[in-house]
Design a protein around this motif. Structure first.
Motif, short mmCIF file in Angstrom:
data_model
loop_
_atom_site.label_atom_id
_atom_site.label_comp_id
_atom_site.label_asym_id
_atom_site.label_seq_id
_atom_site.Cartn_x
_atom_site.Cartn_y
_atom_site.Cartn_z
N ASP A 24 0.79 -1.26 0.06
CA ASP A 24 0.09 -0.14 -0.05
C ASP A 24 1.00 1.02 0.00
OD1 ASP A 24 -2.52 -1.53 -0.05
OD2 ASP A 24 -2.85 -1.36 2.28
N LEU A 25 1.85 1.34 0.64
CA LEU A 25 2.62 2.20 0.89
C LEU A 25 3.54 3.04 -0.20
CD1 LEU A 25 3.89 4.45 3.10
CD2 LEU A 25 5.70 2.84 3.50
N VAL A 26 4.15 1.78 -1.02
CA VAL A 26 4.70 2.16 -2.28
C VAL A 26 3.89 2.56 -3.50
CG1 VAL A 26 4.56 -0.30 -3.31
CG2 VAL A 26 6.69 1.19 -3.75
N LYS A 27 2.56 2.41 -3.45
CA LYS A 27 1.81 3.00 -4.13
C LYS A 27 1.65 4.45 -4.36
CE LYS A 27 -0.98 -1.08 -4.70
NZ LYS A 27 -2.28 -1.84 -4.06
N GLY A 28 1.96 5.02 -3.06
CA GLY A 28 2.09 6.45 -2.95
C GLY A 28 3.23 7.17 -3.26
N GLY A 43 9.93 -21.44 -0.14
CA GLY A 43 10.43 -20.03 0.58
C GLY A 43 11.06 -19.16 -0.17
N LEU A 44 11.36 -19.35 -1.51
CA LEU A 44 12.17 -18.40 -2.43
C LEU A 44 11.30 -17.59 -2.99
CD1 LEU A 44 14.84 -17.53 -4.05
CD2 LEU A 44 13.96 -19.15 -5.77
N GLY A 45 11.51 -16.41 -2.93
CA GLY A 45 10.73 -15.25 -3.44
C GLY A 45 11.41 -14.21 -4.32
N ILE A 46 10.63 -13.75 -5.53
CA ILE A 46 11.30 -12.82 -6.29
C ILE A 46 10.19 -11.57 -6.37
CG2 ILE A 46 11.99 -12.43 -8.54
CD1 ILE A 46 12.87 -15.23 -8.70
N THR A 47 10.66 -10.36 -6.27
CA THR A 47 9.64 -9.27 -6.45
C THR A 47 10.42 -8.21 -7.28
OG1 THR A 47 8.64 -9.35 -4.20
CG2 THR A 47 8.52 -7.26 -5.21
N VAL A 48 9.85 -8.05 -8.23
CA VAL A 48 10.47 -6.74 -9.39
C VAL A 48 9.42 -5.73 -8.96
CG1 VAL A 48 10.93 -6.48 -11.70
CG2 VAL A 48 11.08 -8.87 -10.75
N GLY A 49 9.95 -4.51 -8.64
CA GLY A 49 9.55 -3.34 -8.59
C GLY A 49 9.77 -2.40 -9.60
N TYR A 50 8.84 -1.81 -10.40
CA TYR A 50 9.03 -0.89 -11.55
C TYR A 50 8.75 0.56 -10.90
CZ TYR A 50 8.51 -5.28 -13.81
OH TYR A 50 8.52 -6.58 -14.21
N PHE A 51 9.92 1.35 -11.28
CA PHE A 51 9.84 2.72 -10.95
C PHE A 51 10.23 3.68 -12.17
CE2 PHE A 51 10.37 0.24 -7.20
CZ PHE A 51 9.71 1.08 -6.41
N ARG A 52 9.69 4.68 -12.52
CA ARG A 52 9.93 5.55 -13.42
C ARG A 52 11.32 5.98 -13.67
NH1 ARG A 52 6.34 9.79 -12.66
NH2 ARG A 52 7.85 10.56 -11.34
N ASP A 53 12.13 6.46 -12.79
CA ASP A 53 13.46 6.57 -12.60
C ASP A 53 14.10 6.23 -11.21
OD1 ASP A 53 12.38 8.92 -10.94
OD2 ASP A 53 11.98 10.06 -12.53
N ALA A 54 15.32 6.72 -11.28
CA ALA A 54 16.11 6.45 -10.19
C ALA A 54 15.65 7.30 -8.94
CB ALA A 54 17.72 6.81 -10.21
#
Length: 110
Positions: A24-28, A43-54
């Motif tokens: 929820d927090l990252v959506k802001g 228990g192995l997890g992979i999360t890929v977060g996409y962001f417009r820029d650095a």
């Protein structure tokens, strides 16, 4: 883009609630574009977060509540983790459109 790969510990007390709060927090965060996540039963997890820029990724990385969750992850939930930060140069995809012919028929019931 941030690729976060984890191996989790056996005790996951409080993880689900914290994870939901972080989602929820990252959506802001201005510049946050979305995420993909996969996890194995082991228990192995992979999360890929996409962001417009650095800058957007930096805002997320330095968020105080996120930093506290990171510390709790190191203390309690993760056996190990790896973080890769990369720039997406190209994207492509495929989605199958299901036609009636693609759906197997149910066996007849007598």
């Amino acid at each position: 883009m941030a690729v976060f790969t984890t191996v989790r510990t056996e005790d996951q007390s409080g993880y689900s609630e914290t994870n939901a709060r972080m989602e929820d927090l990252v959506k802001g965060v201005p510049g946050y574009l979305g995420m993909d996540h996969a996890q194995t039963p082991g228990g192995l997890g992979i999360t890929v977060g996409y962001f417009r820029d650095a800058d957007a990724l930096t805002r997320w990385r330095t968020d105080a509540e996120h930093r506290a969750a990171q510390q709790r992850g190191r203390d309690e939930w993760y056996q190990s983790y790896t973080l890769h930060v990369a720039k997406v140069e190209r994207r492509s995809g495929f989605t199958r459109e299901f036609a009636k012919a693609d759906v197997p028929e149910s066996p007849a019931v007598d």
